[in-house]
Motif scaffolding. Sequence first.
Motif, mmCIF file in Angstrom:
data_model
loop_
_atom_site.group_PDB
_atom_site.id
_atom_site.type_symbol
_atom_site.label_atom_id
_atom_site.label_comp_id
_atom_site.label_asym_id
_atom_site.label_seq_id
_atom_site.Cartn_x
_atom_site.Cartn_y
_atom_site.Cartn_z
ATOM 1 N N LEU A 1 -8.475 -6.405 -8.860
ATOM 2 C CA LEU A 1 -7.492 -6.873 -8.202
ATOM 3 C C LEU A 1 -5.850 -6.364 -8.667
ATOM 4 C CD1 LEU A 1 -5.716 -8.872 -6.376
ATOM 5 C CD2 LEU A 1 -6.184 -10.688 -7.769
ATOM 6 N N TYR B 1 0.089 -6.719 -3.639
ATOM 7 C CA TYR B 1 -1.069 -6.883 -4.247
ATOM 8 C C TYR B 1 -2.160 -6.006 -3.330
ATOM 9 C CZ TYR B 1 -2.099 -10.835 -1.003
ATOM 10 O OH TYR B 1 -2.263 -11.618 -0.109
ATOM 11 N N GLY B 2 -3.442 -5.770 -3.963
ATOM 12 C CA GLY B 2 -4.427 -5.135 -3.251
ATOM 13 C C GLY B 2 -5.704 -5.066 -4.046
ATOM 14 N N VAL B 3 -6.958 -4.745 -3.384
ATOM 15 C CA VAL B 3 -8.017 -4.683 -4.149
ATOM 16 C C VAL B 3 -8.734 -3.193 -4.347
ATOM 17 C CG1 VAL B 3 -10.652 -5.085 -3.734
ATOM 18 C CG2 VAL B 3 -8.839 -6.689 -2.944
ATOM 19 N N THR C 1 -7.502 -1.113 -0.936
ATOM 20 C CA THR C 1 -7.656 -1.768 0.487
ATOM 21 C C THR C 1 -7.078 -3.504 0.239
ATOM 22 O OG1 THR C 1 -9.760 -2.617 -0.183
ATOM 23 C CG2 THR C 1 -9.713 -0.433 0.845
ATOM 24 N N ARG C 2 -7.202 -3.748 1.370
ATOM 25 C CA ARG C 2 -6.543 -5.244 1.741
ATOM 26 C C ARG C 2 -5.424 -5.558 1.029
ATOM 27 N NH1 ARG C 2 -11.753 -9.157 0.895
ATOM 28 N NH2 ARG C 2 -10.393 -10.549 1.776
ATOM 29 N N LYS C 3 -4.349 -4.392 1.293
ATOM 30 C CA LYS C 3 -3.037 -4.887 0.682
ATOM 31 C C LYS C 3 -2.188 -5.948 1.525
ATOM 32 C CE LYS C 3 -2.461 -0.185 1.223
ATOM 33 N NZ LYS C 3 -1.722 0.976 1.536
ATOM 34 N N ASN C 4 -1.573 -6.620 0.701
ATOM 35 C CA ASN C 4 -0.402 -7.649 1.096
ATOM 36 C C ASN C 4 0.675 -7.853 0.194
ATOM 37 O OD1 ASN C 4 0.265 -9.481 3.167
ATOM 38 N ND2 ASN C 4 -1.814 -10.436 3.462
ATOM 39 N N GLU D 1 -8.569 -16.655 -2.185
ATOM 40 C CA GLU D 1 -8.658 -16.459 -0.910
ATOM 41 C C GLU D 1 -9.383 -14.974 -0.669
ATOM 42 O OE1 GLU D 1 -4.470 -16.573 0.149
ATOM 43 O OE2 GLU D 1 -4.321 -18.667 -0.021
ATOM 44 N N LEU D 2 -9.119 -13.999 -1.735
ATOM 45 C CA LEU D 2 -10.064 -12.784 -1.427
ATOM 46 C C LEU D 2 -11.202 -12.891 -1.614
ATOM 47 C CD1 LEU D 2 -7.304 -10.390 -3.012
ATOM 48 C CD2 LEU D 2 -7.910 -10.361 -0.872
ATOM 49 N N LEU E 1 -13.687 -12.346 -3.928
ATOM 50 C CA LEU E 1 -14.324 -11.181 -4.328
ATOM 51 C C LEU E 1 -14.820 -11.424 -5.757
ATOM 52 C CD1 LEU E 1 -12.562 -8.154 -2.768
ATOM 53 C CD2 LEU E 1 -14.609 -9.100 -2.196
#
Length: 307
Positions: free
Chosen positions: A10, A21-23, A30-33, A54-55, A57
Motif C-alpha cells: 500500500l 494512495y495506490g496498490v 493500481t487502484r489509485k485514489n 476498504e482495499l 488486500l
Amino acid sequence: MMTQKPEPILAIDIGGTTVKYGVWAAENLTRKNRFNTPKTWPELLDKLIAVKRELALPFAGVAVSLPGGVDTIVGKISGTSAVDYLNGFPIKATLRTALGVPVSIQNDANCAALAEAWRGNAKDVADAIYMIIGTGIGGAVTINGQLMAGQDNFTGEFGYMVMNPAGETFSQLASPVKMAARYQRLKELPMAFTAQDVFDLANNGDSIAQQCVGEMLNWLSMGAFNLYVSLNPQRLLIGGGISARPGFVADLQQRIQHLMHEHKAALTADVRACRFLNDANLIGAVRQFYVENGDEPAEGAVRLEAR
C-alpha cells in the motif's frame, strides 16, 4: 532478509492539500485514489486505517511519502513542512502499530528521486536535481548515484531559499497554490481558485491571471537557474501535477536557458518532466520500502547516502 519482493504494498503520499494512495503489485501501481488532507493527525490516522481496511488486500507493507526532514532510520520527521502535525513523534512506529504491517517512510521529493532513478527519466544519469512543485517547492539531489540526505536530512528543501529583499521564499513565490491565492487577492474575489483555474483564465485573456502565471514562471526559472549553476547536474527533473501541463516544462527550460545566456553561464539546461508525474512519490515510496526490506538496489538505482 527477504528473498523476493514483498507485495502487495500500500503506497501512500501525504501532501499539504491531498493524500494519494495506490496498490503496488506485479510491477504496477493500481487502484489509485485520493482524499483531502485532514486537519489533524488522529483524523489522518483513522482515514489511513480505513483505506487499508476498504482495499481488503493481504498487504506485505505500507510505503509512505511525506513532507519534511524525514529520518528514515529513527522514524521521525523534523523541521517545518506542509503538514506540520506529522513532525516530532515516532511516526513510523505509530503507523506500524496502527496498520499492523511493516512501514517505511521517506521525504516526498526524495521519493520522486528514487522513482525516477529506479525506472524513470533519471535512470541513465548519476547527477541530477529534482524540483517537485506543489503546495510548496520540494526537491532532491543525486550526486554520483547517491541520494544526498545531509546532516539533518534537509538536502533538497529548496522551498526555503530566500529569493528577494522582502524575505519571501521560493515556495511562497513559485508554488502554484500560492500563485492561485495571489490571483484571488488581486481580484478581491471571495471564492478560492486553483492553479488550473488561473491558467485557464490566463489562456482566455485575463490580464491579472497572465501576470500571476508569468511571475510564478519567472520565479521557478530563477530558482532552477540558481540550482543549476550551484550544483551543475546532468539533468533537472520537474515533478508535481503542474509538470503534466502541456508546454510547461519546455517553457521552463527556455526561461532557464535564457538566464544562462544572460548571465554568461556556459551551461545547457537539460530539463525534463518526471516520467511518473503524479505517481512519482508513490512509486518512490515503494522503492524505499524495498531498500529497507531486503530488495537490494538494482544496477543504476539510487543508493541511500550513509549517515
